[in-house]
Design an enzyme around this catalytic site. Structure first.
Site, PDB file in Angstrom:
ATOM      1  N   GLU B 199       0.830  -1.205   0.000  1.00 56.16           N
ATOM      2  CA  GLU B 199       0.000   0.000   0.000  1.00 56.16           C
ATOM      3  C   GLU B 199       0.864   1.254   0.000  1.00 56.16           C
ATOM      4  OE1 GLU B 199      -2.736  -0.740   3.197  1.00 56.16           O
ATOM      5  OE2 GLU B 199      -3.548  -2.515   2.186  1.00 56.16           O
ATOM      6  N   ASN B 221       2.317   1.981   7.632  1.00 54.60           N
ATOM      7  CA  ASN B 221       1.304   0.951   7.471  1.00 54.60           C
ATOM      8  C   ASN B 221       1.290   0.111   8.736  1.00 54.60           C
ATOM      9  OD1 ASN B 221       0.169  -1.804   6.455  1.00 54.60           O
ATOM     10  ND2 ASN B 221      -0.304  -0.337   4.859  1.00 54.60           N
ATOM     11  N   SER B 222       0.187  -0.571   8.957  1.00 50.35           N
ATOM     12  CA  SER B 222       0.072  -1.359  10.188  1.00 50.35           C
ATOM     13  C   SER B 222       1.067  -2.511  10.212  1.00 50.35           C
ATOM     14  CB  SER B 222      -1.342  -1.901  10.344  1.00 50.35           C
ATOM     15  OG  SER B 222      -1.608  -2.851   9.332  1.00 50.35           O
ATOM     16  N   HIS B 442     -14.147 -11.805   6.795  1.00 48.09           N
ATOM     17  CA  HIS B 442     -13.217 -12.491   7.696  1.00 48.09           C
ATOM     18  C   HIS B 442     -11.945 -11.677   7.831  1.00 48.09           C
ATOM     19  CE1 HIS B 442     -14.975 -16.764   6.647  1.00 48.09           C
ATOM     20  NE2 HIS B 442     -15.743 -16.098   7.479  1.00 48.09           N
ATOM     21  N   GLU B 443     -11.881 -10.814   8.805  1.00 53.95           N
ATOM     22  CA  GLU B 443     -10.592 -10.186   9.108  1.00 53.95           C
ATOM     23  C   GLU B 443      -9.818 -11.175   9.964  1.00 53.95           C
ATOM     24  OE1 GLU B 443      -8.764  -7.473   8.245  1.00 53.95           O
ATOM     25  OE2 GLU B 443      -7.296  -8.489   9.506  1.00 53.95           O
ATOM     26  N   HIS B 511      -7.914  -9.251   1.101  1.00 51.27           N
ATOM     27  CA  HIS B 511      -7.212  -7.971   1.252  1.00 51.27           C
ATOM     28  C   HIS B 511      -5.915  -8.177   2.039  1.00 51.27           C
ATOM     29  CE1 HIS B 511     -10.364  -4.783   0.142  1.00 51.27           C
ATOM     30  NE2 HIS B 511     -10.700  -5.919  -0.423  1.00 51.27           N
ATOM     31  N   GLU B 530      -6.929  -7.022  -2.747  1.00 51.80           N
ATOM     32  CA  GLU B 530      -6.615  -5.610  -2.564  1.00 51.80           C
ATOM     33  C   GLU B 530      -5.179  -5.446  -3.059  1.00 51.80           C
ATOM     34  OE1 GLU B 530      -7.232  -2.402   0.971  1.00 51.80           O
ATOM     35  OE2 GLU B 530      -5.993  -4.142   1.414  1.00 51.80           O
ATOM     36  N   GLU B 536      -9.713   3.223   0.414  1.00 52.54           N
ATOM     37  CA  GLU B 536      -9.662   3.520   1.850  1.00 52.54           C
ATOM     38  C   GLU B 536      -8.626   4.593   2.179  1.00 52.54           C
ATOM     39  OE1 GLU B 536      -8.765  -0.192   3.745  1.00 52.54           O
ATOM     40  OE2 GLU B 536      -6.696  -0.225   3.054  1.00 52.54           O
TER      41      GLU B 536
END
Lengths: 728, 728
Positions: B199, B221-222, B442-443, B511, B530, B536
């Site tokens: 990303e 980013n996370s 489903h995360e 994603h 993704e 987003e």
């Protein structure tokens, strides 16, 4: 049942200063129910918590540090222009959960219950302790740590509790700082600390000598990760110069890394050394959370140590409502002949490597040595049924064994597909018709992801065909690489398998899994573990006599071991060409059914070998596997051991003893027997027996005895004895 | 169909020496079916294999190295007395699969087929190539490596094959050495190489300038793990000084680490950089095995590049027999309002952290902002049904969202238990009664083990309630720590989920998973990914206009993206207090339904916002999601893009265009239309429209046109246009 009986000292001035470490102030004291044990909690001027322990007024532990070093919060690596390696950096510095603490409160409690294990060395266990809970706080309440101490008459258990309500709900442990500062240079019995194997022989030496003896019993393993030249495993047995017997272990290892100990040899101090993750961090907790219990068992004799149930008592009560499907198992197996090399797990030698779903076994040439074939399994079933066994283990029944070990191969087994010569349905039907259950075998090849992917289907297959027990294995390096057998991720895996198995009414006997810590109290379907050097090492070069005289102190402290005793033919070369030698007499093997407690006992040798010694084999057929009562009559770790046990079902007594390489004669008083007369069948080594040059020489005598009598037995070097008693 | 049409040169002397690298001898030559592409395979005097590539007689790649550096066999660490860290040492030194090779043979082939994708940018795809397979051997045949080249008219694909029959069946890759030595200092469009995120915004610069621009588009980013200041991701688009357009990517990434590229900026040479495991090794293979295809697409124009199906063609044919359950999906979702901050995934604010099975949601206080509540979902269903959509995604329906991200928490979700205000049965029944399917969410919170443990139950739950598609997510660092989103272990995981989903007739839109490499040909239930910066990011600070004018060249080269277009209200502050701004006009959003090909298209904004612009919303209602034919009319990467597509079902044409921050006017020739007259509905930015200060200004005109006509459109800065054609 609960009463506040503990002396609390809120003011340090009330207590005499601790002489050895004057800057540590005692803050609270806890005594055991019978008053013989005393634990003191204290703090130094830096706000670091300590504890120390006395028994009968003698020091056991000097002031020993408590707490953790924690990892700071993490961020992704900033890109660097100097070619630095990728990784995650800590955005926050590490912080201490071992200093700058204030005590914000004490809570005390006491507890006394008697509980009944589903299976065990006795039918009732008393769980009796006084408790002290210490609340610690720092950074204005941003950081909290509780320490819960339980003091029993046979020792101390304490655990850390990470309360909710602190600044961060998620904590990463960088290092556990718990110390066990032994009061003197005790003799200890230990194996090297290792993240991946527990399969070592024990060393007996003083704490101060651990470093210099570190290589003494070194031996290769299919997965092996040593971490320090003074690192050892728990449970470690010690005998203090002051006379007390002390054992350090842990209890209730759940979702936490397994604890090793690193010895400061000059100070006789052990420090906790947790098994790391792939990045070197030790563990992650979500508050509220608890650590496993750190245990310090204290006994006045070696025999008393063996009777301690402190580790079991610190585990949670049984979590399985209906335990009717859990039962002790005496079994044989298509296994020893494979370990020894007379037959093979794999079906064919045609392939350098195989791929499940690609390799066509039906079209391949069998190697003619495959152990798990229909005829052989039927023969084992016949023999096991004829001799009163419950079950037959069959290894090598499923496809994939041609290249199963240490290949960094994820998909080694599917746990579902039999080799062409193993008719799973017919063999189970045949076994059931004879009152035998087959025992399933799941070698995971240390690919836990692959195992978990197939777990539901594999357990369902067991249910379909009537298997109710599985032996699982974790040979080789854990995948993905970087994981270790005993880190938090794998500890979580082993328990996941046990709980999933419980849903399917399946009993588990996990080999190469993390050493047991009494979890069988909570999950009694965990009927066995290996987690130490078992009989298989007799074919890997032999085991030094005396090994089974230390295991009950250490390995068995946390739960039963599937040691697989009962080898009657020590000369492997003769029947299978293996160059190794089984270092035991036949009587030494018989003794293990009494001395090595397990609800799962194997008669590991082949039907053919047992058939040659039917009178000695009678003891294996007779001996119970579940007990009402156990008496630890004589014990010297790594040297000798004599235990008597009373069968749970019919109250019959059995007695067994083992020795190291020394010949020993003991007079065994029979005062454990009830009133009345008994016929004792005594299996002893012949006078000229010896584990190396005359291992199969034994005598069997029947004598009439009562509780007032003694029986004199002589154990040959590497030998033992066994006695069964029958009420007259 | 197959014919040996390739010129093979066994003798190097037959060919003119390669001028630039004189010591490399050409050994074999491969030409594309139309003769415009020429690939040469050669070796240097050290036995190192090379390849180079020409198109229309122009150099594309100079001689570029091939092969691998392999890890030696491993042993456990010897214990050291100097405090060395634990780990595994290599018992054998690393060895090269890139030198000392002999060529042991060549094989050639050619192939021409036309296949029909289940869904796609066209209904038929031609797969036409000539093939050269090179057999390499070293160490007397102990080490083997094959390289298979396929040369298409639109570029080259090659892969490594690790044949069975060499010394070791299991190989561990230390480094892939594949080079892509660009013939000149091309302009390239790239994002930073990262093991954990894709990303990023793109940078446009020359290869020689990558290093100096590395930080230009850096963004947190996370989960983020950069590895080199010259590392970039594939697919990378290039425009050579010689005029050709070149794209480097990979195809059929199966059970192998994802490939990045590290740029040698001074030599314009990229080298493969595989994503490592926790120990820094790159991947494990069991022979026989193949690598993914390394792809070098070559086109004479940017538009031609967009038409290349080389990546799909290098994937295996469809592996799913019955594809009747796979279908394109136009959907809305309870999502944008959560991303933007107007509602929440979590149900309560009462807890600092939650534990599944412990936290009692039924007794807790709702926060009143929970998006996935019965009433809101019904409203979305009503709106979606009224406007002809197929499905409604609902995120935040299941318990666990209170502390789901980046906590090193294994058991975040069970994928089974709805929040108290989400009646899963009633809502699905309601949706079905209106002709709508709910889309599951489903995360995984990047805890793949936890996801796999629940996968069967989670997919079964979907089957029970009639869900046929799932959006999955992998936010945060992969657990266990040390793993990366794109290493072999995770690549294996993503495909495992896709194949398990296929068994359950479930379509997957993953994603944060690894970037697609054309696997949707083989597994067409992978209907979306993704794997790039999607809409987003408009609420995370905004996306620079032009982003969607590069994605079709790069990210979409491997498969469709769930970009989630359709935002009509760019002023987030006004309706949800978010400080970010959506950098696009309404017409710029409409265009994306044509320019960003996906069989899964979302109308991401809220019903309320669409209701305010019903005439513009009409285009989203009308536009097709599956195509018979696509025409790439105008393209300049990161600047503008105009594409026309013909609907698969009814043959209706649509056209769309986007621009970057520049206002652009184009005259679009309509020669793609069939004979006859058409009514064109033209959605254009108003003359004074601007993504920042006048984004909602548009005009809609209906004009009658034929194939002979052109339509002039002006796109506002950050804008675009859309046209639907209806036959008259």
């Amino acid at each position: 049942m609960r009463a506040k009986t503990i002396l609390l000292l809120a003011c340090a001035a009330l207590l005499a200063a601790c002489n050895s470490v004057p800057r540590i102030s005692p803050e609270a004291e806890l005594t055991s129910p019978d008053g013989t044990m005393k634990m003191t909690f204290g703090m130094d001027h830096k706000g670091t918590p300590y504890y120390w322990l006395e028994c009968d007024g003698k020091d056991v532990l000097r002031p020993s540090r408590l707490g953790f070093e924690m990892r700071g919060a993490v961020k992704a690596t900033e890109i660097t222009y100097d070619g630095a390696q990728p990784g995650k950096e800590d955005a926050q510095p590490p912080f201490s959960l071992s200093e700058d603490f204030d005590i914000t409160g004490f809570e005390t409690d006491s507890f006394d219950e008697t509980w009944e294990p589903v299976w065990g060395e006795e039918s009732q266990i008393r769980n009796h302790y006084n408790e002290l809970l210490v609340h610690l706080s720092k950074d204005g309440g941003d950081r909290l740590l509780d320490i819960r101490f339980r003091l029993f008459d046979d020792g101390l258990g304490f655990r850390y509790e990470f309360p909710a309500g602190q600044k961060e709900s998620y904590l990463c442990i960088k290092e556990e700082l718990t110390e066990f500062a032994m009061a003197d240079d005790a003799v200890c019995w230990w194996i090297p600390g290792d993240y991946d194997t527990q399969e070592y022989e024990y060393t007996e030496c003083r704490i101060s000598e651990i470093g210099q003896h570190f290589r003494d019993k070194m031996r290769g393993n299919s997965s092996q990760t040593l971490f320090s030249h003074s690192g050892i495993q728990t449970s470690v047995q010690m005998h203090m110069q002051g006379g007390l017997w002390v054992n350090i272990h842990e209890a209730a290892l759940v979702d936490f890394p397994c604890m090793h100990l690193d010895a400061d040899c000059s100070n006789f101090t052990f420090r906790a050394w947790l098994t790391p993750d792939a990045q070197g961090y030790k563990g992650n907790v979500q508050t509220p959370a608890v650590s496993p219990w750190r245990t310090v068992q204290v006994a006045r004799s070696a025999e008393e140590q063996l009777a301690s149930r402190l580790v079991l008592n610190l585990n949670e009560p049984c979590a399985i409502e209906d335990v009717s499907w859990i039962h002790p198992v005496k079994y044989m197996g298509v296994w020893w002949e494979m370990i020894a090399g007379a037959s093979s797990w794999n079906y064919t030698d045609d392939f350098q490597s195989v791929k499940l779903g690609v390799t066509d076994y039906s079209a391949t040439k069998p190697n003619g040595r495959h152990g798990a074939n229909n005829q052989k399994v039927r023969d084992y079933i016949d023999f096991a049924a004829a001799n009163g066994f419950d079950a037959v283990l069959v290894e090598g029944w499923n496809i994939g064994w041609e290249d199963w070990a240490n290949c960094d191969k994820d998909y080694v087994f599917d746990f579902l597909t039999p080799y062409p010569d193993f008719d799973i349905e017919a063999l189970n039907n045949y076994a059931h018709s004879k009152g035998i259950r087959l025992v399933m075998h799941h070698e995971t090849s240390s690919s836990p992801r692959n195992y978990e992917r197939h777990l539901e289907a594999a357990y369902s297959l067991m249910n379909r065909y009537g298997y109710d027990a599985v032996k699982s294995g974790y040979v080789g390096d854990i995948l993905p690489q970087g994981m270790y057998h005993y880190n938090q991720w794998m500890v979580n895996h082993y328990l996941y398998c046990i709980t999933e198995a419980a849903r399917h009414h399946i009993m588990v006997n996990a080999h190469e899994a993390v050493r047991p810590t009494g979890l069988c109290r909570t999950w009694p379907n965990l009927i066995g573990n290996e987690s130490a050097m078992g009989t298989e090492y007799q074919v890997f070069g032999g085991i030094t006599p005396g090994h089974t005289a230390i295991l009950p102190f250490t390995r068995l402290n946390g739960g039963p071991m599937d040691y697989t005793p009962g080898i009657f033919e020590p000369n492997l070369k003769e029947w299978c060409g293996n160059d190794s030698w089984v270092n035991s007499t036949i009587c030494g093997q018989l003794a293990l059914y009494v001395t090595m407690y397990s609800p799962l006992q194997m008669a590991a040798d082949t039907p053919e070998h047992y058939s040659r010694f039917p009178d000695a084999f009678q003891f294996i057929k007779d001996v119970a596997v579940d007990w009402q009562e156990s008496r630890y009559l004589l014990a010297d770790p790594m040297h000798y051991l004599v235990i008597a046990r009373k069968a749970k079902d019919d109250g019959q007594w059995f007695c067994g003893g083992v020795t190291d390489g020394e010949k020993r004669t003991f007079s065994i008083p029979l005062n454990f027997l009830e009133e009345g007369r008994f016929e004792a069948t005594v299996y002893t080594d012949a006078p000229d027996a010896h584990f190396r040059n005359n291992p199969q020489a034994y005598n069997i005598n029947k004598v009439e005895v009562s509780a007032a009598d003694s029986i004199e037995v002589t154990m040959a070097p590497g030998g033992g004895f066994a006695i069964s008693f029958k009420a007259l």
